[in-house]
Design a protein around this motif. Structure first.
Motif, PDB file in Angstrom:
ATOM      1  N   GLN A   1     107.372  51.851  40.495  1.00  0.00           N
ATOM      2  CA  GLN A   1     106.913  50.736  41.323  1.00  0.00           C
ATOM      3  C   GLN A   1     106.486  49.560  40.431  1.00  0.00           C
ATOM      4  O   GLN A   1     106.149  49.741  39.267  1.00  0.00           O
ATOM      5  N   ASP A   2     106.478  48.387  41.015  1.00  0.00           N
ATOM      6  CA  ASP A   2     105.950  47.226  40.303  1.00  0.00           C
ATOM      7  C   ASP A   2     104.425  47.257  40.432  1.00  0.00           C
ATOM      8  O   ASP A   2     103.858  46.880  41.462  1.00  0.00           O
ATOM      9  N   LEU A   3     103.782  47.714  39.382  1.00  0.00           N
ATOM     10  CA  LEU A   3     102.324  47.859  39.399  1.00  0.00           C
ATOM     11  C   LEU A   3     101.634  46.814  38.522  1.00  0.00           C
ATOM     12  O   LEU A   3     100.502  47.014  38.089  1.00  0.00           O
ATOM     13  N   THR A   4     102.305  45.700  38.311  1.00  0.00           N
ATOM     14  CA  THR A   4     101.748  44.647  37.461  1.00  0.00           C
ATOM     15  C   THR A   4     100.403  44.162  37.971  1.00  0.00           C
ATOM     16  O   THR A   4      99.476  43.930  37.189  1.00  0.00           O
ATOM     17  N   ARG A   5     100.275  44.033  39.281  1.00  0.00           N
ATOM     18  CA  ARG A   5      99.032  43.543  39.875  1.00  0.00           C
ATOM     19  C   ARG A   5      98.068  44.676  40.227  1.00  0.00           C
ATOM     20  O   ARG A   5      97.026  44.436  40.826  1.00  0.00           O
ATOM     21  N   TRP A   6      98.424  45.926  39.849  1.00  0.00           N
ATOM     22  CA  TRP A   6      97.631  47.086  40.259  1.00  0.00           C
ATOM     23  C   TRP A   6      97.200  47.911  39.038  1.00  0.00           C
ATOM     24  O   TRP A   6      97.549  49.077  38.906  1.00  0.00           O
ATOM     25  N   PRO A   7      96.415  47.366  38.125  1.00  0.00           N
ATOM     26  CA  PRO A   7      96.072  48.112  36.904  1.00  0.00           C
ATOM     27  C   PRO A   7      95.269  49.394  37.149  1.00  0.00           C
ATOM     28  O   PRO A   7      95.447  50.383  36.429  1.00  0.00           O
ATOM     29  N   TRP A   8      94.402  49.430  38.144  1.00  0.00           N
ATOM     30  CA  TRP A   8      93.589  50.623  38.416  1.00  0.00           C
ATOM     31  C   TRP A   8      94.459  51.782  38.910  1.00  0.00           C
ATOM     32  O   TRP A   8      94.430  52.877  38.313  1.00  0.00           O
ATOM     33  N   PRO A   9      95.285  51.614  39.928  1.00  0.00           N
ATOM     34  CA  PRO A   9      96.178  52.722  40.315  1.00  0.00           C
ATOM     35  C   PRO A   9      97.164  53.090  39.202  1.00  0.00           C
ATOM     36  O   PRO A   9      97.478  54.269  39.014  1.00  0.00           O
ATOM     37  N   ARG A  10      97.660  52.085  38.467  1.00  0.00           N
ATOM     38  CA  ARG A  10      98.616  52.372  37.398  1.00  0.00           C
ATOM     39  C   ARG A  10      97.976  53.237  36.309  1.00  0.00           C
ATOM     40  O   ARG A  10      98.569  54.220  35.836  1.00  0.00           O
TER      41      ARG A  10
ATOM     42  N   ALA B   1      89.294  43.936  47.837  1.00  0.00           N
ATOM     43  CA  ALA B   1      90.655  43.784  47.331  1.00  0.00           C
ATOM     44  C   ALA B   1      90.714  43.963  45.821  1.00  0.00           C
ATOM     45  O   ALA B   1      91.617  44.619  45.285  1.00  0.00           O
ATOM     46  N   ARG B   2      89.757  43.395  45.100  1.00  0.00           N
ATOM     47  CA  ARG B   2      89.765  43.491  43.636  1.00  0.00           C
ATOM     48  C   ARG B   2      89.447  44.910  43.162  1.00  0.00           C
ATOM     49  O   ARG B   2      89.933  45.333  42.105  1.00  0.00           O
ATOM     50  N   ILE B   3      88.636  45.645  43.909  1.00  0.00           N
ATOM     51  CA  ILE B   3      88.409  47.047  43.553  1.00  0.00           C
ATOM     52  C   ILE B   3      89.709  47.820  43.645  1.00  0.00           C
ATOM     53  O   ILE B   3      90.070  48.578  42.734  1.00  0.00           O
ATOM     54  N   ASP B   4      90.425  47.632  44.743  1.00  0.00           N
ATOM     55  CA  ASP B   4      91.688  48.359  44.932  1.00  0.00           C
ATOM     56  C   ASP B   4      92.699  48.023  43.841  1.00  0.00           C
ATOM     57  O   ASP B   4      93.451  48.902  43.388  1.00  0.00           O
ATOM     58  N   LEU B   5      92.725  46.763  43.420  1.00  0.00           N
ATOM     59  CA  LEU B   5      93.694  46.349  42.415  1.00  0.00           C
ATOM     60  C   LEU B   5      93.287  46.780  41.009  1.00  0.00           C
ATOM     61  O   LEU B   5      94.123  47.181  40.206  1.00  0.00           O
TER      62      LEU B   5
END
Length: 924
Positions: free
Chosen positions: A792-801, A616-620
């Motif tokens: 999108q709300d990417l606050t919790r998704w720094p890697w994809p952002r 999960a943390r890798i994806d985020l």
């Protein structure tokens, strides 16, 4: 400590100073281990066959340590005491329990409850182990400690688990642990990850020296015969020489050496007076070494008093040792020889005598009563069944299983026997002991049991089935059992069966029919909708089609969760959130589960939580925390004997290493995970291995090869295909296609893939598809797609952002909007550097340089980047204000070990005080 106390240990200890022959190398190794203790302890297991000299080496180590000022603590395993939980640990720590008040209250209570000093519910085994570790560490602050454990293979299982836990964590405290263990087939093995020294037979020249020292009066031909028969075994050399008469004692020459020695000991027993023979038999059958108790039970068996003075005859013959309070055998082979050489009726009589004596100890009394009869006895069986609960409370599952097995043997009806064996099998399942469960179930299969018990039996049979994890027949069988359990009113059993069936669907593709059946039976369970197992069964069995419903349940559960929610319930909800691809919610559930599991000392479930956190943390994009979770997860999965979670965590760790540019480690870990998963067809982890290899090729600039490798992850015909687990690879596939000139091919593949995703609301899938749409589009069409993706709300998704920002900035620059491109590129660079995405950071710097950005340099690779995962974890907790003791409680380390880590952390971060840690770690 005064350095002078260590000086004489820096040189090898000669064999002549110990009385041992032919063990110079082993003595030097022990001396080196003791001499290093000032800079940090360690562990060593001395392994070998019976009589090879393990105990003598342990005795020599005790003498060396005593001369060097060590505090020496000892325990010994016993075949008879193996069913008494924590008896070995109680003996080991008896002399230092006065320091238990220095421990945190939760640890103090856990340890004292396990040792029987305090009453209370069963303590978590790993909390007991942590308390033991910290008690040893506290003792070692005053003087170095040597822990000696003889016959580890016979130590009761809870105590042996504590010894293994402590041994793995010695390194900074001046504590040395030496243990001995047999290596013969069928005996409990020494943990594979502990340092081990195998003892071989003595060389012929050394063997002759031993015989001459014991019996120099023997003829040369006799000495030659003893050397030949003894096969270099020191005990055999001594015993056969000392008691040689007209020929080698013992049975015919064709028997193994161990049986020869046992027979030799028993032969000496027959020469003793009857009362002394009975005392030796009682000592062999007893579950304690208390001399007064042995003598009292002997009086009951013999019909007349036997005194300690009478036992001197057994001491003279080399059978027993005693010191006025405790009685022990000269060698474990004496005990086993006595037990095997005694008739069944007489052995039962000895157990009956012991049982008659133990009126104040019903727990032990019931066990000896059970061994004193040879026919069904329901009263004794009922007492054993009730006392198995006490064994569980004392932390010994193995003892509880033994009690239930014996209760089944004494049961008066087949259904009672079957029920007790099934209960034992369920406990065996909890231990992960497939061999034990299968043996118990084979016995149950021959008995007449109820329909509901048949369902339980089916569950236990199927859960350890060696077939393919995704085998549809196994899934449907579990579903049928769940339906029968529900009809019988056992909703909990039904849910357990359905979670097991769902996990089979997750590990590997089981087909639409099997998945649908799990969902149908789960949804038929009225009143179970709020049970986390209900949610987990739906999510894990069919995360795509059940995504919308599970999404609502999970957010409702999060809103209603309070501080009393069980840690395992939180784990199940976290697993469900991960299964449907809602990674930020998964981390929220799993973090809470982790905190509670740590507080409760429940390490059995912690590796599962950590493994899910890694993915999960890798994806985020929380990669530093993912590294910590992976490092600890592998270690704890090994500690707790969970190989499947070791493999899963290794797979996640390999993917992370590839993304961070450590290609060698990534490929090595991926190969290890694949070797464990491929034979079993565990496709969910093989998917992660495929993403690892694709990521590694991307970072090497081999984009076309990366695309081909990543495409296999989405091919149902490949062993690495797993529809849900592949979500995390969608962006990588699109990136490889874009950089490798295969956009058109990728667009066609994505069009096909999205048809199978339906309208699932999974956050991970949504983020990945929006990214893929933008990077695969033609330049003139990409602007609106980037806007949609970035909205999108990417606050919790720094890697994809950050990857979106890099792709968007590159697109803006290609469209000659150079000034605009710098804003997203700067943001992307900051994120890539913070999380450690080395290759992507370099691509971003190149893009910024091409846009005219000046003074763009890589962030310093020192400081935080130099910390190991465990050091970073300790630094974070210290920065939050936790003391060394509290950090140790969280991470299952001694406070001294935490302090030693901080001693190394401070210069790496360029700080001199704990108060500066928060600033040094800010932004991570």
């Amino acid at each position: 400590m005064d350095g002078g106390q260590w000086t004489h240990l820096t040189a090898p200890v000669p064999a002549s100073g110990t009385g041992l022959v032919g063990r110079d190398a082993e003595l030097r190794e022990i001396a080196r281990l003791l001499a290093r203790a000032r800079d940090g302890g360690g562990a060593l297991v001395l392994a070998g066959e019976p009589g090879i000299g393990k105990s003598d080496l342990l005795l020599a180590a005790r003498e060396q340590a005593g001369q060097a000022g060590f505090r020496v603590l000892s325990s010994v395993g016993s075949q008879v005491e193996a069913e008494l939980p924590y008896v070995g640990l109680r003996r080991l720590l008896a002399d230092v329990l006065d320091g238990v008040d220095l421990l945190p209250d939760t640890q103090r209570r856990a340890l004292l409850t396990a040792l029987g000093v305090l009453d209370g519910p069963a303590a978590q085994p790993f909390l007991v182990a942590l308390a033991a570790l910290n008690l040893l560490a506290e003792t070692a602050t005053r003087t170095p400690v040597l822990v000696c454990v003889d016959d580890l293979q016979w130590l009761d299982r809870p105590s042996a688990d504590v010894v293994g836990f402590v041994a793995r964590r010695l390194g900074y405290d001046p504590v040395v642990l030496l243990a001995t263990s047999r290596t013969q087939a069928g005996e409990r093995p020494v943990p594979a990850d502990l340092p081990r020294l195998d003892l071989g037979a003595l060389a012929e020249q050394d063997a002759r020296r031993v015989v001459e020292a014991v019996r120099g009066d023997l003829d040369a031909s006799v000495r030659d015969e003893i050397v030949t028969v003894s096969q270099g075994n020191p005990l055999a050399l001594v015993e056969l020489s000392a008691h040689w008469r007209t020929g080698p004692p013992g049975p015919a020459t064709g028997l193994p050496l161990t049986e020869r020695l046992e027979d030799a000991f028993v032969g000496r027993l027959r020469d003793l007076p009857a009362g002394v023979q009975d005392a030796v038999l009682v000592a062999a059958a007893e579950s304690t070494d208390d001399l007064a108790e042995v003598l009292a039970a002997t009086a009951l068996l013999h019909g007349a008093p036997v005194t300690a003075d009478d036992l001197e005859a057994a001491v003279v013959t080399g059978l027993l040792r005693f010191d006025g309070l405790r009685v022990s055998f000269r060698h474990p082979l004496v005990r086993s020889g006595v037990l095997q050489g005694t008739g069944a009726a007489r052995l039962r009589a000895a157990h009956a005598a012991v049982a008659e004596l133990l009126t104040a100890d019903p727990y032990r009394r019931s066990w000896h009563q059970a061994l004193s009869v040879d026919a069904p006895d329901e009263q004794i069986a009922m007492r054993l069944e009730s006392h198995h609960v006490m064994a569980l409370q004392r932390g010994s599952v193995v003892t509880a299983i033994q009690m239930l097995e014996r209760a089944a043997q004494l049961s008066v009806t087949p259904d009672l026997a079957g029920r007790r064996l099934l209960l034992a099998a369920e406990l065996g399942f909890g231990l992960g002991r497939a061999d034990l469960v299968r043996r118990l179930l084979a016995t149950v299969a021959r008995t007449d049991i109820s329909e509901l018990d048949r369902v339980r039996m089916t569950w236990l049979e199927e859960i350890f089935e060696d077939g393919e994890p995704g085998n549809a027949a196994h899934v449907l069988s579990l579903c049928a059992g769940a339906a029968r359990a529900a009809e019988a009113g056992d909703l909990s059993l039904a849910l357990n069966l359905l979670v097991g069936a769902a996990l089979r669907c997750w590990w590997a593709e089981s087909g639409a029919t099997a998945r649908s059946r799990v969902v149908t039976i789960t949804r038929s369970l009225r009143g179970a909708e709020s049970d986390p197992r209900y949610v987990a069964a739906l999510a894990v069995a069919d995360p795509v089609r059940e995504g919308a419903a599970v999404h609502r349940m999970l957010y409702a559960a999060w809103e209603s969760a309070d501080h009393d929610v069980d840690a395992d319930h939180l784990r199940l909800l976290g697993m469900a959130a991960h299964a449907m691809g809602e990674q930020s919610l998964a981390v929220d559930f799993l973090d809470r589960a982790e905190a509670r599991l740590r507080a409760q000392g429940r390490l059995g479930l912690l590796p599962q939580v950590l493994s899910l956190q890694v993915v999960a943390r890798i994806d985020l994009g929380d990669w530093r925390r993912a590294v910590q979770a992976a490092e600890e997860g592998v270690r704890l999965a090994t500690d707790t004997g969970q190989p499947i979670w070791t493999a899963g965590t290794l797979a996640g760790s390999s993917r992370l290493a590839a993304l961070q540019g450590d290609i060698r480690s990534a490929r090595k870990q991926a190969a290890e995970a694949e070797a464990a998963c491929l034979p079993k067809g565990i496709s969910c982890f093989l998917t992660v291995v495929g993403m690892t290899r694709g990521s590694a090729l991307i970072t090497e600039g081999r984009f076309t090869e990366a695309y081909d490798v990543l495409a296999t992850v989405f091919d149902p015909a490949q062993p690495c295909y797993h529809q849900r687990e592949s979500y995390g690879g969608l962006g990588l596939l699109a990136e490889a296609a874009s950089l490798g000139g295969r956009r058109a091919e990728a667009r066609a593949l994505f069009a096909e893939l999205t048809q199978g995703y339906g309208d699932t609301p999974a956050g991970l899938l949504r983020v990945q598809l929006h990214y893929a749409d933008a990077v695969l589009a033609e330049d003139e069409d990409a602007g609106a797609l980037f806007d949609r993706a970035l909205a999108q709300d990417l606050t919790r998704w720094p890697w994809p952002r950050a990857r979106l920002e890099l792709a968007h900035g590159s697109w803006l620059r290609r469209r000659r909007r150079v000034a605009e491109s710098r804003v997203p590129l700067r943001s992307a660079l900051a994120t890539f550097e913070a999380i450690g995405a080395v290759w992507w950071a370099e691509q971003t710097r190149e893009a910024l340089r091409a846009s005219g950005e000046r003074a763009v340099s890589a962030r310093s690779k020192g400081a935080v980047a130099d910390l190991t995962p465990q050091e970073l974890q300790i630094a974070r907790l210290a920065a939050e204000g936790l003391s060394n003791r509290h950090i140790g409680e969280q991470l299952y380390l001694s406070p001294r070990t935490v302090g030693s880590h901080l001693y190394r952390i401070f210069p790496k971060l360029g700080v001199t005080a704990r108060g500066q840690l928060a600033a040094a770690l800010r932004g991570l």
